[in-house]
Design a protein around this motif. Structure first.
Motif, mmCIF file in Angstrom:
data_model
loop_
_atom_site.group_PDB
_atom_site.id
_atom_site.type_symbol
_atom_site.label_atom_id
_atom_site.label_comp_id
_atom_site.label_asym_id
_atom_site.label_seq_id
_atom_site.Cartn_x
_atom_site.Cartn_y
_atom_site.Cartn_z
ATOM 1 N N LEU A 86 0.727 -1.077 -0.155
ATOM 2 C CA LEU A 86 0.108 -0.256 0.019
ATOM 3 C C LEU A 86 0.816 1.163 -0.238
ATOM 4 C CD1 LEU A 86 -2.831 1.478 0.528
ATOM 5 C CD2 LEU A 86 -2.606 1.202 2.753
ATOM 6 N N GLY A 116 -5.154 -4.526 -13.915
ATOM 7 C CA GLY A 116 -6.000 -4.000 -12.845
ATOM 8 C C GLY A 116 -7.379 -4.706 -12.790
ATOM 9 N N PRO A 134 -4.183 6.490 -7.973
ATOM 10 C CA PRO A 134 -4.735 5.199 -7.662
ATOM 11 C C PRO A 134 -5.050 4.356 -9.012
ATOM 12 C CG PRO A 134 -6.008 7.205 -6.523
ATOM 13 C CD PRO A 134 -4.519 7.470 -7.376
ATOM 14 N N ASP A 151 -2.851 3.228 -10.907
ATOM 15 C CA ASP A 151 -1.653 2.465 -10.773
ATOM 16 C C ASP A 151 -2.059 1.194 -10.092
ATOM 17 O OD1 ASP A 151 0.115 5.231 -10.768
ATOM 18 O OD2 ASP A 151 0.065 4.019 -12.429
ATOM 19 N N SER A 152 -2.936 0.878 -9.165
ATOM 20 C CA SER A 152 -3.433 0.042 -8.550
ATOM 21 C C SER A 152 -3.650 -1.136 -9.428
ATOM 22 C CB SER A 152 -4.467 0.092 -7.574
ATOM 23 O OG SER A 152 -4.443 1.402 -6.556
ATOM 24 N N GLN A 196 0.791 -7.437 -5.491
ATOM 25 C CA GLN A 196 -0.385 -6.427 -5.456
ATOM 26 C C GLN A 196 0.266 -5.026 -5.058
ATOM 27 O OE1 GLN A 196 -3.772 -6.632 -5.953
ATOM 28 N NE2 GLN A 196 -3.661 -4.474 -5.808
ATOM 29 N N VAL A 197 -0.105 -4.053 -5.751
ATOM 30 C CA VAL A 197 0.149 -2.501 -5.388
ATOM 31 C C VAL A 197 -1.089 -1.840 -5.313
ATOM 32 C CG1 VAL A 197 1.166 -0.492 -6.424
ATOM 33 C CG2 VAL A 197 2.361 -2.599 -6.603
ATOM 34 N N THR A 198 -1.314 -1.331 -4.344
ATOM 35 C CA THR A 198 -2.511 -0.375 -4.059
ATOM 36 C C THR A 198 -2.032 0.954 -3.681
ATOM 37 O OG1 THR A 198 -3.698 -2.443 -3.304
ATOM 38 C CG2 THR A 198 -4.591 -0.371 -2.630
ATOM 39 N N VAL A 199 -2.582 1.642 -4.321
ATOM 40 C CA VAL A 199 -2.335 3.077 -4.190
ATOM 41 C C VAL A 199 -3.696 3.948 -3.627
ATOM 42 C CG1 VAL A 199 -1.510 5.419 -5.209
ATOM 43 C CG2 VAL A 199 -0.735 3.217 -6.243
ATOM 44 N N SER A 200 -3.506 4.256 -2.332
ATOM 45 C CA SER A 200 -4.569 4.870 -1.697
ATOM 46 C C SER A 200 -4.353 5.628 -0.757
ATOM 47 C CB SER A 200 -5.531 3.741 -1.368
ATOM 48 O OG SER A 200 -6.780 4.194 -0.518
#
Length: 117
Positions: A11, A40, A87, A89-90, A112-116
């Motif tokens: 994250l 995604g 986001p 890019d998530s 997993q990459v989460t942009v938040s």
């Protein structure tokens, strides 16, 4: 056979940076070009960047200037440095390795990459 293991996902806040790694093992000498892809939710898998054995790199237009692909042949590891993340890019990020002079390609399990915020 080639095994690929990604790491470094997680994250991150919008505007932040994150680095991913892809460690290769097995029949390393057979590997030619390597690359990073992402997928995604409800989207097709998208090619982000590739790096040849020579070190020549190519990037998708959508990520140029924000992503940097690199490769350490001594460590059998490929990297992806990402900056100015949004986001959008998530996604699950996958590494890929192509066997020289063949159509064979290997994939990692994804990270997993989460942009938040």
């Amino acid at each position: 056979q080639v095994q690929l293991v990604e790491s470094g996902g997680g994250l991150v806040q919008p505007g932040g940076s994150l680095g991913l790694s892809c460690a290769a093992s097995g029949n390393i000498v057979s590997i030619g070009s390597m690359g990073w892809y992402r997928q995604g939710p409800d989207k097709q898998r998208e090619l982000l960047a590739t790096i040849a054995v020579s070190g020549v790199t190519n990037y998708a237009d959508s990520v140029k200037g924000r992503l940097t692909i690199s490769r350490d042949t001594a460590k059998n590891t490929m990297y992806l440095q990402m900056s100015s993340l949004t986001p959008e890019d998530s996604a699950v990020y996958y590494c890929n390795a192509r066997v020289r002079f063949s159509g064979i390609a290997y994939w990692g399990q994804g990270t997993q990459v989460t942009v938040s915020s």
